[in-house]
Design a protein around this motif. Structure first.
Motif, PDB file in Angstrom:
ATOM      1  N   ARG A   1       0.935  -1.146   0.036  1.00 45.34           N
ATOM      2  CA  ARG A   1       0.014   0.094  -0.056  1.00 45.34           C
ATOM      3  C   ARG A   1       0.872   1.239   0.011  1.00 45.34           C
ATOM      4  O   ARG A   1       0.294   2.178  -0.467  1.00 45.34           O
ATOM      5  N   LYS A   2       2.161   1.266   0.699  1.00 43.83           N
ATOM      6  CA  LYS A   2       2.856   2.168   0.635  1.00 43.83           C
ATOM      7  C   LYS A   2       3.396   2.774  -0.751  1.00 43.83           C
ATOM      8  O   LYS A   2       3.600   3.968  -1.226  1.00 43.83           O
ATOM      9  N   ALA A   3       3.514   1.890  -1.480  1.00 48.41           N
ATOM     10  CA  ALA A   3       4.030   1.957  -3.270  1.00 48.41           C
ATOM     11  C   ALA A   3       2.801   2.533  -3.814  1.00 48.41           C
ATOM     12  O   ALA A   3       3.039   3.530  -4.820  1.00 48.41           O
ATOM     13  N   MET A   4       1.585   2.140  -3.613  1.00 45.91           N
ATOM     14  CA  MET A   4       0.533   2.584  -4.006  1.00 45.91           C
ATOM     15  C   MET A   4      -0.055   3.880  -3.746  1.00 45.91           C
ATOM     16  O   MET A   4      -0.122   4.824  -4.520  1.00 45.91           O
ATOM     17  N   VAL A   5       0.324   4.316  -2.487  1.00 50.75           N
ATOM     18  CA  VAL A   5       0.254   5.590  -2.060  1.00 50.75           C
ATOM     19  C   VAL A   5       1.313   6.651  -2.810  1.00 50.75           C
ATOM     20  O   VAL A   5       0.809   7.638  -3.130  1.00 50.75           O
ATOM     21  N   ARG A   6       2.336   6.087  -2.976  1.00 49.56           N
ATOM     22  CA  ARG A   6       3.521   6.965  -3.553  1.00 49.56           C
ATOM     23  C   ARG A   6       3.009   7.150  -5.090  1.00 49.56           C
ATOM     24  O   ARG A   6       3.309   8.440  -5.495  1.00 49.56           O
ATOM     25  N   ALA A   7       2.744   6.104  -5.917  1.00 48.49           N
ATOM     26  CA  ALA A   7       2.379   6.371  -7.129  1.00 48.49           C
ATOM     27  C   ALA A   7       0.881   7.351  -7.258  1.00 48.49           C
ATOM     28  O   ALA A   7       0.870   8.236  -8.121  1.00 48.49           O
ATOM     29  N   ALA A   8       0.175   7.253  -6.372  1.00 50.23           N
ATOM     30  CA  ALA A   8      -1.170   7.974  -6.304  1.00 50.23           C
ATOM     31  C   ALA A   8      -0.595   9.407  -5.933  1.00 50.23           C
ATOM     32  O   ALA A   8      -1.214  10.436  -6.848  1.00 50.23           O
ATOM     33  N   ARG A   9       0.354   9.668  -5.180  1.00 50.38           N
ATOM     34  CA  ARG A   9       0.860  11.213  -4.918  1.00 50.38           C
ATOM     35  C   ARG A   9       1.580  11.718  -6.285  1.00 50.38           C
ATOM     36  O   ARG A   9       1.185  12.893  -6.471  1.00 50.38           O
ATOM     37  N   ARG A  10       2.121  11.009  -6.846  1.00 49.48           N
ATOM     38  CA  ARG A  10       2.631  11.200  -8.116  1.00 49.48           C
ATOM     39  C   ARG A  10       1.774  11.562  -9.177  1.00 49.48           C
ATOM     40  O   ARG A  10       1.962  12.986  -9.790  1.00 49.48           O
ATOM     41  N   ILE A  11       0.551  10.990  -9.172  1.00 51.19           N
ATOM     42  CA  ILE A  11      -0.586  11.323 -10.045  1.00 51.19           C
ATOM     43  C   ILE A  11      -0.952  12.754  -9.733  1.00 51.19           C
ATOM     44  O   ILE A  11      -1.401  13.551 -10.630  1.00 51.19           O
ATOM     45  N   VAL A  12      -1.642  12.826  -8.516  1.00 50.04           N
ATOM     46  CA  VAL A  12      -2.321  14.011  -8.210  1.00 50.04           C
ATOM     47  C   VAL A  12      -1.245  15.440  -7.990  1.00 50.04           C
ATOM     48  O   VAL A  12      -1.629  16.406  -8.430  1.00 50.04           O
ATOM     49  N   GLU A  13       0.139  14.996  -7.789  1.00 51.00           N
ATOM     50  CA  GLU A  13       0.984  16.079  -8.072  1.00 51.00           C
ATOM     51  C   GLU A  13       1.318  16.672  -9.182  1.00 51.00           C
ATOM     52  O   GLU A  13       1.184  17.873  -9.732  1.00 51.00           O
ATOM     53  N   THR A  14       1.260  15.861 -10.306  1.00 46.95           N
ATOM     54  CA  THR A  14       1.283  15.879 -11.854  1.00 46.95           C
ATOM     55  C   THR A  14       0.079  16.732 -12.218  1.00 46.95           C
ATOM     56  O   THR A  14       0.224  17.698 -13.036  1.00 46.95           O
ATOM     57  N   ALA A  15      -0.894  16.410 -11.666  1.00 52.56           N
ATOM     58  CA  ALA A  15      -2.400  16.878 -12.286  1.00 52.56           C
ATOM     59  C   ALA A  15      -2.591  18.207 -11.521  1.00 52.56           C
ATOM     60  O   ALA A  15      -3.426  18.934 -11.854  1.00 52.56           O
ATOM     61  N   GLY A  16      -1.748  18.546 -10.569  1.00 56.84           N
ATOM     62  CA  GLY A  16      -1.722  20.010 -10.153  1.00 56.84           C
ATOM     63  C   GLY A  16      -3.097  20.039  -8.885  1.00 56.84           C
ATOM     64  O   GLY A  16      -3.678  20.959  -8.625  1.00 56.84           O
ATOM     65  N   LEU A  17      -3.359  18.776  -8.293  1.00 55.94           N
ATOM     66  CA  LEU A  17      -4.443  18.690  -7.328  1.00 55.94           C
ATOM     67  C   LEU A  17      -3.930  18.763  -5.767  1.00 55.94           C
ATOM     68  O   LEU A  17      -2.922  18.009  -5.727  1.00 55.94           O
ATOM     69  N   ASP A  18      -4.766  19.612  -5.063  1.00 59.96           N
ATOM     70  CA  ASP A  18      -4.558  19.620  -3.663  1.00 59.96           C
ATOM     71  C   ASP A  18      -5.320  18.618  -3.025  1.00 59.96           C
ATOM     72  O   ASP A  18      -6.361  18.821  -2.468  1.00 59.96           O
ATOM     73  N   VAL A  19      -4.774  17.163  -2.952  1.00 61.76           N
ATOM     74  CA  VAL A  19      -5.575  16.077  -2.664  1.00 61.76           C
ATOM     75  C   VAL A  19      -4.830  15.120  -1.638  1.00 61.76           C
ATOM     76  O   VAL A  19      -3.663  14.801  -2.191  1.00 61.76           O
ATOM     77  N   ASP A  20      -5.209  14.909  -0.539  1.00 58.02           N
ATOM     78  CA  ASP A  20      -4.686  13.807   0.133  1.00 58.02           C
ATOM     79  C   ASP A  20      -5.124  12.270  -0.331  1.00 58.02           C
ATOM     80  O   ASP A  20      -6.313  12.157  -0.137  1.00 58.02           O
ATOM     81  N   VAL A  21      -4.107  11.625  -0.806  1.00 57.69           N
ATOM     82  CA  VAL A  21      -4.703  10.427  -1.506  1.00 57.69           C
ATOM     83  C   VAL A  21      -5.128   9.220  -0.505  1.00 57.69           C
ATOM     84  O   VAL A  21      -5.648   8.167  -0.845  1.00 57.69           O
ATOM     85  N   GLU A  22      -4.735   9.704   0.806  1.00 61.32           N
ATOM     86  CA  GLU A  22      -5.196   8.677   1.687  1.00 61.32           C
ATOM     87  C   GLU A  22      -6.209   8.720   2.483  1.00 61.32           C
ATOM     88  O   GLU A  22      -6.959   8.146   3.430  1.00 61.32           O
ATOM     89  N   ARG A  23      -7.103   9.801   2.042  1.00 63.09           N
ATOM     90  CA  ARG A  23      -8.239  10.482   2.570  1.00 63.09           C
ATOM     91  C   ARG A  23      -9.391   9.703   1.862  1.00 63.09           C
ATOM     92  O   ARG A  23      -9.484   9.278   0.582  1.00 63.09           O
ATOM     93  N   ARG A  24     -10.624   9.392   2.579  1.00 63.18           N
ATOM     94  CA  ARG A  24     -11.609   8.887   1.907  1.00 63.18           C
ATOM     95  C   ARG A  24     -12.335   9.746   0.826  1.00 63.18           C
ATOM     96  O   ARG A  24     -12.374  10.730   0.776  1.00 63.18           O
TER      97      ARG A  24
END
Length: 539
Positions: free
Chosen positions: A133-156
């Motif tokens: 899951r830590k690797a998934m969180v890192r990958a997801a953070r890369r997606i939202v950062e590239t998209a310019g979104l202010d989103v916590d990927v671990e939030r519901r």
């Protein structure tokens, strides 16, 4: 209609050595109904191509074929120089074609990172026993950062508002092909992606489109002609399942596109403002007193007179949709009462309100408005199962249901529909007409409408606007909640502006002195207004 601009024949797209996708003679029919007829088009590499057309013109069918959800009866497709005939959505994704659907497809009760990487879990499996899951969180953070979104990927996911969830879905479709699957030149299908975005998220979306365009291509469907002209390299016009024109943005304008789509020029009095009532009866059709839609929200008191359209506007986090649900009794408010006409004030309850003459149309059609697998007639009659279409003994009046459904299909020009047609076969705009017909059959005295034209083409919008004016002529009181500023301005007698659950401005909107978009946007921004006193605006 005679075109005012040069048009390249739609049946013969020009050949190109740089097309990422080429579709030739796509045809599809469902029984006797033909939804696509010999449609041919190209998507050049690293471009934005737009499909426009009325609801039911065939745009969603094209997207369903490209995303592997349905097979064409005839025709061929090549993608990246290879034959393309996916037998499932997953197969299309593997080949590099992803899609943002018109209605959101996120799972609300899981974290954002799980939605961003749904279907990709095997990439993060370790020894076939557990998921990193830590690797998934890192990958997801890369997606939202590239998209310019202010989103916590671990939030519901469901904790975020509608616009942010739409941005998450767009980021998933646009970035996972390259960042996660390593696809060099993806094709992104975007079906009305901006219809659920607020203005802040729209800017982020267009920045993302410009970024993706550096290495991939986008096939875009939108009913917003201004953004079509702004973002597109090529525009294809679909009409009645066939291609009507292929255009460049510099060859056309909004009125011309509308004429090609519907066969007539867009009326200058698009919102029928000349029919807006100037004199209204003194009594209220609906009065809401001290409504608190949620804990922490302010008390809201409002009234709507028979024949009046009261518009409610604000940013997506303003609480306007929550207020509409509270007034209708769809979601129980924390406090307050509602009275219809001469009735006594009572705590809102949708069952009791519907029997008393109130109708409600939700913003999220697939989630709250329809059951897609059920037929048109059933979705139409679902609001009247206890009275109009059943006997006192409880027997269902199937013949009456079918006749009434057929009557409204004809009256509202619901395309490709019969009473027995499954709702999922209809385009979004035609589904919305069925939801509207549900309440028209009950002859309401009050209607609460939340974004009633979201995902609806310009021609169908005008039909809905005409119906709303007809209703006000009959004395129906209408509460109109909408994110479309021009719609809010054009239809409303008065406009309430909300911020964070409170009404901060009451803006008059007479037919001959409408406020401007800039006036309303200024009032929607935090700190722009501090009370619900009537705001005088010079136009």
């Amino acid at each position: 209609m005679t075109a005012h601009f040069p048009v390249t024949p739609a049946s013969n797209p020009p050949p190109s050595q740089a097309n990422l996708l080429e579709a030739r003679n796509l045809s599809k029919a469902y029984g006797p109904v033909t939804v696509l007829s010999d449609v041919s088009f190209d998507v050049p590499a690293r471009s934005v191509v737009t499909l426009v057309g009325e609801n039911g013109a065939g745009k969603s069918t094209v997207f369903n074929i490209l995303s592997g959800l349905t097979r064409p009866d005839r025709g061929t497709i090549t993608f990246a120089g290879q034959p393309f005939r996916p037998d499932s959505h997953r197969a299309a994704v593997r080949l590099g074609v992803t899609r943002v659907f018109q209605e959101q497809s996120l799972v609300h009760n899981v974290p954002v990172y799980e939605n961003l990487l749904i279907g990709e879990e095997a990439r993060y499996a370790r020894f076939g026993q557990w998921v990193d899951r830590k690797a998934m969180v890192r990958a997801a953070r890369r997606i939202v950062e590239t998209a310019g979104l202010d989103v916590d990927v671990e939030r519901r996911t469901g904790d975020y508002d509608f616009s942010t969830r739409q941005s998450i879905e767009i980021a998933r479709a646009c970035l996972t092909p390259t960042l996660i699957r390593g696809v060099g030149e993806p094709l992104i299908l975007l079906d009305e992606p901006t219809s659920a975005l607020d203005r802040r998220d729209e800017d982020t979306f267009f920045d993302l489109v410009r970024e993706v365009r550096k290495y991939g291509s986008l096939l875009f469907v939108s009913h917003r002609m201004a953004e079509v002209l702004d973002i597109s390299d090529v525009i294809y016009v679909l009409k009645d399942g066939a291609l009507a024109a292929r255009l460049r943005p510099d060859e056309t304008d909004e009125h011309h596109l509308h004429g090609l789509m519907v066969g007539r020029e867009r009326a200058r009095d698009y919102y029928y403002e000349a029919r807006q009532h100037r004199e209204l009866p003194p009594r209220a059709g609906l009065r809401a007193e001290g409504i608190r839609a949620a804990a922490g929200a302010s008390e809201v008191t409002l009234e709507v007179r028979p024949g009046e359209i009261l518009g409610i506007g604000g940013l997506l986090d303003s609480g306007k949709s929550e207020l509409g649900k509270a007034i209708a009794g769809v979601r129980a408010p924390v406090g307050g009462t509602v009275a219809l006409k001469d009735g006594a004030p009572q705590a809102p309850d949708i069952r009791r309100s519907a029997r008393a003459g109130l109708g409600y149309i939700p913003a999220e059609r697939l989630v709250e408005g329809i059951i897609p697998a059920f037929p048109v007639a059933w979705n139409f009659s679902i609001g009247s199962g206890c009275d109009l279409f059943s006997t006192r003994a409880g027997f269902w009046r199937r013949g009456a249901e079918r006749r009434a459904a057929h009557r409204h299909i004809e009256a509202l020009a619901v395309r490709s529909a019969r009473p027995e047609t499954p709702m999922h076969r209809l385009s979004g705009g035609n589904q919305q007409k069925v939801v509207l017909a549900r309440w028209l059959e009950r002859r309401p005295e009050v209607l609460v409408l939340d974004n009633p034209t979201r995902g609806v083409d310009a021609g169908a919008k005008q039909e809905i606007y005409r119906v709303l004016r007809d209703l006000t002529d009959q004395g129906v009181a209408i509460v109109l909640i909408t994110d479309e500023l021009l719609e809010l301005i054009g239809l409303s007698n008065r406009i309430l502006i909300m911020q964070r659950g409170a009404v901060v401005a009451d803006v008059p909107a007479p037919a001959d002195a409408k406020p401007s978009e800039q006036d309303l946007v200024a009032l929607m921004l935090p700190g722009a207004a501090s009370s619900s006193e009537q705001v005088e605006i010079t136009t």
